[in-house]
Design a protein around this motif. Structure first.
Motif, PDB file in Angstrom:
ATOM      1  N   GLU A  40      12.982  54.644 -13.058  1.00 29.81           N
ATOM      2  CA  GLU A  40      12.940  55.305 -11.752  1.00 29.81           C
ATOM      3  C   GLU A  40      14.067  54.752 -10.873  1.00 29.81           C
ATOM      4  OE1 GLU A  40       8.823  56.268 -10.093  1.00 29.81           O
ATOM      5  OE2 GLU A  40       8.391  54.608 -11.457  1.00 29.81           O
ATOM      6  N   GLY A  41      14.841  55.661 -10.298  1.00 23.43           N
ATOM      7  CA  GLY A  41      15.963  55.274  -9.449  1.00 23.43           C
ATOM      8  C   GLY A  41      17.264  55.097 -10.193  1.00 23.43           C
ATOM      9  N   ALA A  42      17.223  55.117 -11.535  1.00 20.70           N
ATOM     10  CA  ALA A  42      18.431  54.902 -12.337  1.00 20.70           C
ATOM     11  C   ALA A  42      19.175  56.213 -12.565  1.00 20.70           C
ATOM     12  CB  ALA A  42      18.087  54.259 -13.667  1.00 20.70           C
ATOM     13  N   THR A  43      20.478  56.091 -12.838  1.00 20.98           N
ATOM     14  CA  THR A  43      21.348  57.244 -13.082  1.00 20.98           C
ATOM     15  C   THR A  43      22.180  56.985 -14.334  1.00 20.98           C
ATOM     16  OG1 THR A  43      21.515  57.663 -10.701  1.00 20.98           O
ATOM     17  CG2 THR A  43      23.155  58.726 -12.099  1.00 20.98           C
ATOM     18  N   SER A  44      22.385  58.029 -15.136  1.00 17.49           N
ATOM     19  CA  SER A  44      23.213  57.882 -16.332  1.00 17.49           C
ATOM     20  C   SER A  44      23.891  59.204 -16.659  1.00 17.49           C
ATOM     21  CB  SER A  44      22.368  57.431 -17.523  1.00 17.49           C
ATOM     22  OG  SER A  44      23.161  57.338 -18.695  1.00 17.49           O
ATOM     23  N   ASP A  45      25.117  59.116 -17.184  1.00 21.84           N
ATOM     24  CA  ASP A  45      25.819  60.307 -17.668  1.00 21.84           C
ATOM     25  C   ASP A  45      25.991  60.269 -19.184  1.00 21.84           C
ATOM     26  OD1 ASP A  45      27.631  58.276 -17.905  1.00 21.84           O
ATOM     27  OD2 ASP A  45      29.298  59.311 -16.932  1.00 21.84           O
ATOM     28  N   VAL A  46      25.316  59.317 -19.822  1.00 23.82           N
ATOM     29  CA  VAL A  46      25.450  59.125 -21.265  1.00 23.82           C
ATOM     30  C   VAL A  46      24.072  59.142 -21.916  1.00 23.82           C
ATOM     31  CG1 VAL A  46      26.147  57.518 -23.078  1.00 23.82           C
ATOM     32  CG2 VAL A  46      27.598  57.825 -21.081  1.00 23.82           C
ATOM     33  N   ALA A  47      23.942  59.935 -22.992  1.00 21.06           N
ATOM     34  CA  ALA A  47      22.747  59.911 -23.828  1.00 21.06           C
ATOM     35  C   ALA A  47      23.141  59.331 -25.181  1.00 21.06           C
ATOM     36  CB  ALA A  47      22.173  61.313 -23.982  1.00 21.06           C
ATOM     37  N   PHE A  48      22.147  59.061 -26.040  1.00 22.07           N
ATOM     38  CA  PHE A  48      22.427  58.417 -27.320  1.00 22.07           C
ATOM     39  C   PHE A  48      21.901  59.288 -28.459  1.00 22.07           C
ATOM     40  CE2 PHE A  48      22.563  55.102 -24.202  1.00 22.07           C
ATOM     41  CZ  PHE A  48      23.639  54.330 -24.604  1.00 22.07           C
ATOM     42  N   LEU A  49      22.797  59.601 -29.402  1.00 19.26           N
ATOM     43  CA  LEU A  49      22.430  60.451 -30.521  1.00 19.26           C
ATOM     44  C   LEU A  49      21.291  59.835 -31.311  1.00 19.26           C
ATOM     45  CD1 LEU A  49      25.961  61.476 -31.876  1.00 19.26           C
ATOM     46  CD2 LEU A  49      24.469  62.789 -30.359  1.00 19.26           C
ATOM     47  N   PHE A  50      20.380  60.696 -31.794  1.00 22.12           N
ATOM     48  CA  PHE A  50      19.277  60.214 -32.614  1.00 22.12           C
ATOM     49  C   PHE A  50      19.820  59.548 -33.872  1.00 22.12           C
ATOM     50  CE2 PHE A  50      16.711  63.574 -30.398  1.00 22.12           C
ATOM     51  CZ  PHE A  50      15.832  62.685 -29.795  1.00 22.12           C
ATOM     52  N   LYS A  51      19.152  58.526 -34.324  1.00 17.12           N
ATOM     53  CA  LYS A  51      19.432  57.770 -35.548  1.00 17.12           C
ATOM     54  C   LYS A  51      20.733  56.982 -35.455  1.00 17.12           C
ATOM     55  CE  LYS A  51      16.707  60.720 -38.596  1.00 17.12           C
ATOM     56  NZ  LYS A  51      16.693  61.529 -39.822  1.00 17.12           N
TER      57      LYS A  51
END
Length: 453
Positions: free
Chosen positions: A197-208
């Protein structure tokens, strides 16, 4: 003398082979089975442990660890696409001539020999029924072609020539489905993202693989809310998210399970949640001899002076699982006490057991009084730029199957023969490119209607 074929002609002949389509489909099916048996997107250690180092090297050479993106698997898909296109073009010229003939022709003798030929006699003259029958055929079937014969007249009408194109609609749908799958597999991704909560990100992480992928915009979790049943099971969890692009907030939306957020081709699904890492706690420091209590709010990494000059205390971190003599006591803060004489030791303060530190039996004890429980939201982030090709392919597939299996090209033949008496002999038959039994029933219905004319 047989003419030698040119290289382009040989290539064309290779790709218009039906055998090529069969072999390619068998190879795709067989390798797809391999892809379900062999671990995909695993680590080097996993492959060596499961298959040995020699087989691992073979897996890496042929990209079997990510088979559905391997160059040879994609090549098989491309070959299948080319094969379907070339086969369709090769046979389309013949079908096109059938659908759009320069001149409609028919052979009466062919229709007279058909098994579904129905013959009956009607007590009306040739002149009185020929016009009525022609009108009936033109209304129920289509344009009527007439020919005068020695004994009377023959009429021919047809409908549904265009339905022969149904198979090409199906071919087009298959190509669209394959293209959509290729585009989605090459340029799309499926990733996960955990946001406190309150955090921001522009990066996700590919599965596996867990490799980062930039989304092109940022996601901020403003708030996470979870409701529980009386049993303790989660009833509903909701994330309030804000999309931030180029430093500006685009919009804010609540997402729930099965109610995702979609932005610029990227889908953001609510998939899970968990307890976020705590960063501060309110502690009561109790001097055990006189029960004097001092309350302190401490953040992780912060060091404070203990009451009555007993030394220093530093809050070092937070453990989601604290093990005490083989028992999991759950979440716990971890700190270090440095005494006046310089000796130091570490203590744990489980949140579920606030007075746990009293068992230490020192001069003072820490009691967990209060802390702010926060959650993180687990998001599934997907992108599939080929999805519209797939949707279009499914729509075309349905249309093509409807045309191919429920519609047909039908030709109708009616012959009227004059008798010496004042009656006429009628013969009716027809042809179809599919469902001959249905055509026979159709001829019988037409006979019944024409008898009433």
């Amino acid at each position: 003398m047989k003419k030698n074929k040119t290289i382009p002609e040989l290539i064309w002949q290779f790709f218009c082979s039906v055998k090529l389509a069969v072999y390619t489909l068998v190879l795709i099916a067989a390798t797809s089975i391999i892809g379900t048996i062999i671990l995909q997107n695993g680590t080097q250690q996993q492959y060596i442990s499961l298959y040995g180092e020699a087989f691992y090297n073979l897996i890496k050479v042929f990209n079997i660890d990510d088979m559905y993106h391997a160059w040879w698997f994609l090549l098989l898909i491309v070959i299948l696409c080319i094969n379907i296109v070339v086969c369709s073009i090769e046979r389309l010229s013949i079908t096109w001539k059938i659908i759009f003939p320069k001149q409609l022709k028919f052979n009466p003798e062919r229709f007279r020999k058909l098994k579904n030929l129905e013959t009956f006699t009607i007590d009306k003259t040739f002149e009185s029924i020929s016009k009525d029958y022609e009108t009936f055929l033109s209304k129920t079937v289509g344009k009527v072609i007439k020919k005068q014969t020695e004994s009377g007249m023959v009429m021919y009408a047809e409908k549904g020539r265009w339905t022969r194109i149904g198979v090409y609609v199906i071919h087009s749908s298959i190509i669209l489905l394959i293209i959509g799958a290729l585009i989605g597999g090459i340029f799309g991704f499926k990733a996960s993202l955990q946001l406190d909560e309150g955090a921001t990100s522009d990066v996700a992480f590919l599965f596996k693989k867990r490799t980062p992928v930039n989304m092109g915009f940022s996601i901020k979790c403003n708030e996470f809310d979870v409701k529980f049943y009386d049993t303790g099971a989660p009833e509903e969890f909701r994330s309030n998210l804000t999309i931030i692009e180029n430093g500006k907030e685009s919009f804010t939306k609540d997402i729930r399970v099965n109610h995702p957020l979609r932005y610029k081709g990227i889908n953001i699904f609510q998939s899970s949640y968990g307890t976020a890492r705590l960063d501060s706690v309110v502690l009561d420091i109790i001097m055990l001899p006189d029960k004097d209590v001092t309350t302190k709010t401490i953040k992780i990494g912060q060091e404070i002076q203990l009451p009555e000059d007993q030394g220093l205390f530093k809050l070092e971190g937070f453990l989601p699982h604290f093990d005490f003599r083989g028992n999991n006591l759950g979440e716990a803060f971890v700190g270090r006490i440095t005494q006046k004489d310089g000796n130091s030791f570490q203590i744990a303060l489980p949140t579920k057991f606030p007075a746990f530190d009293k068992m230490r039996k020192g001069i003072f004890a820490f009691v967990v009084k209060e802390f702010e429980q926060k959650y993180y939201t687990g998001l599934q982030v997907t992108k599939d730029p080929g999805v519209w090709y797939v949707y279009s392919g499914f729509i075309l597939m349905i249309i093509g199957c409807w045309i191919t299996f429920f519609m047909s090209h039908r030709s109708y033949f009616v012959e009227i023969k004059k008798n010496k008496t004042n009656n006429s002999e009628i013969s009716i038959s027809g042809t179809t490119n599919r469902n001959s039994q249905g055509m026979k029933l159709e001829i019988q219905k037409i006979v019944t209607k024409l008898k009433d004319k």
